[in-house]
Design an enzyme around this catalytic site. Structure first.
Site, PDB file in Angstrom:
ATOM      1  N   HIS A  81       0.749  -1.271   0.024  1.00  0.00           N
ATOM      2  CA  HIS A  81       0.139   0.036  -0.016  1.00  0.00           C
ATOM      3  C   HIS A  81       0.856   1.372  -0.166  1.00  0.00           C
ATOM      4  O   HIS A  81       0.512   2.214  -0.682  1.00  0.00           O
ATOM      5  CB  HIS A  81      -0.924   0.123   1.318  1.00  0.00           C
ATOM      6  CG  HIS A  81      -1.714  -1.060   1.322  1.00  0.00           C
ATOM      7  ND1 HIS A  81      -1.545  -2.232   2.256  1.00  0.00           N
ATOM      8  CD2 HIS A  81      -2.889  -1.448   0.396  1.00  0.00           C
ATOM      9  CE1 HIS A  81      -2.818  -2.978   1.982  1.00  0.00           C
ATOM     10  NE2 HIS A  81      -3.441  -2.746   1.143  1.00  0.00           N
ATOM     11  N   SER A  84      -2.343  -8.278   3.191  1.00  0.00           N
ATOM     12  CA  SER A  84      -2.706  -8.255   4.470  1.00  0.00           C
ATOM     13  C   SER A  84      -2.960  -9.629   5.098  1.00  0.00           C
ATOM     14  O   SER A  84      -2.958  -9.670   6.448  1.00  0.00           O
ATOM     15  CB  SER A  84      -4.034  -7.410   4.420  1.00  0.00           C
ATOM     16  OG  SER A  84      -3.699  -6.049   4.051  1.00  0.00           O
TER      17      SER A  84
END
Length: 335
Positions: free
Chosen positions: A39, A192
């Site tokens: 990210h 994640s």
């Protein structure tokens, strides 16, 4: 409207976002939180494109429409404080983290974006309705943030393709920018969900990236083998030369010889599948959802004479964790 004394401003409502003064070009990075270096790479790319006078908005929203009945909505990590720090370090100006009832004030929306045929393949076949929910929230967030640029990771290749299709088909005034996948040192694509893997499961999970790289390497080797054989002047000499070359390669890799005469896409699929089949015998085992070599324009399988850019994509479960990965591959024109 709250936020740390230094770092991005934290906004939670559409009204606050609307009131935030706009300067220069605005770039948005949409996330579901639990930010990591992948990210951060997206945010840094957005910062570079927006320039010092522009704005970078990071959205943090766990979209319930994207999760099926047996998926991990409640389990999905919420780490807003850490997300703010990562956003700050990567250069974000604003973090927009709305509640569910802010994004869907009337409950689940009755009108949604339909992903169409491309959304029913691969991930869409495994997770029915997932892409409809994804496109619906992306459309809403594009309206709310009103960016000039929107950045998405190439790791979610089918998602990226569908967003580009939606933006084109529905005339959204935004440029969609894909950013290459970020990998950990061992090759595992950053996700994640990697945090859910035990050490033993992680070792098995490495088969995903290794299978993709094996397909990439097979493409390079088979293309070189074919080019050398086709350089021979006559058909008889070409056949003999290919046989000799095949015998040489067989000493290093018998599998390459078995597919030397088939199309390159078939050779790529075979090389990747071989490693995935091995991983299915590991402890813990890898449970393959799909391995596909597809045209990124519509995510249909490529044929044996395909030329251009294709995507080699894989999805699998290790334990209770589902992972996806892909790489782009370039197929040259056949003589």
């Amino acid at each position: 409207m709250t936020g740390p004394t230094t770092g991005p401003l934290l906004l939670g409502t559409a009204a606050e976002l609307e009131e935030f003064p706009r300067t220069g070009r605005r770039a948005v990075v949409m996330t579901m939180g639990a930010l990591h270096e992948g990210h951060a790479t997206l945010v840094r790319a957005a910062r570079e494109h927006a320039g010092p006078e522009g704005q970078v908005v990071v959205t943090v929203f766990v979209n319930p429409l994207q999760f099926g009945a047996n998926e991990d909505l409640d389990r999905y990590p919420r780490t807003l404080d850490a997300d703010l720090l990562i956003s700050h370090g990567a250069g974000a100006d604003v973090v927009f983290a709305p509640a569910v009832d802010e994004v869907y004030p009337g409950g689940d929306p009755q009108v949604r974006i339909a992903a169409g045929p491309m959304g029913e393949r691969l991930e869409g076949a495994t997770r029915p309705g997932h892409f409809d929910g994804m496109l619906t929230v992306v459309a809403k967030l594009l309206h709310l943030t009103r960016p000039d640029l929107a950045f998405f990771g190439q790791k979610d290749a089918q998602q990226l393709a569908l967003i580009r299709r939606m933006v084109t088909d529905l005339n959204f005034p935004v440029e969609v920018v894909g950013v290459p996948t970020v990998r950990e040192d061992d090759g595992l694509a950053l996700s994640s969900r990697n945090r859910y893997l035990s050490p033993q499961e992680r070792r098995t999970a490495l088969a995903l990236s290794r299978a993709l790289f094996a397909g990439r390497d097979r493409l390079a080797a088979q293309a070189a083998l074919r080019a050398r054989a086709e350089a021979l002047p006559t058909s008889d000499e070409r056949a003999a030369g290919l046989a000799r070359l095949g015998e040489i390669r067989a000493s290093a890799d018998a599998h390459a010889v078995s597919v030397a005469g088939s199309g390159l896409p078939d050779a790529v699929r075979a090389a990747a599948r071989h490693l995935l089949e091995e991983a299915a015998r590991h402890d813990p085992p890898l449970a393959l959802d799909y391995l596909a070599l597809v045209d990124p324009r519509d995510f249909t399988d490529v044929g044996p004479r395909f030329t251009g850019t294709a995507v080699l994509a894989v999805a699998a479960r290790v334990g209770t964790t589902r992972l996806i990965d892909n790489i782009p591959l370039e197929f040259g024109a056949h003589p």
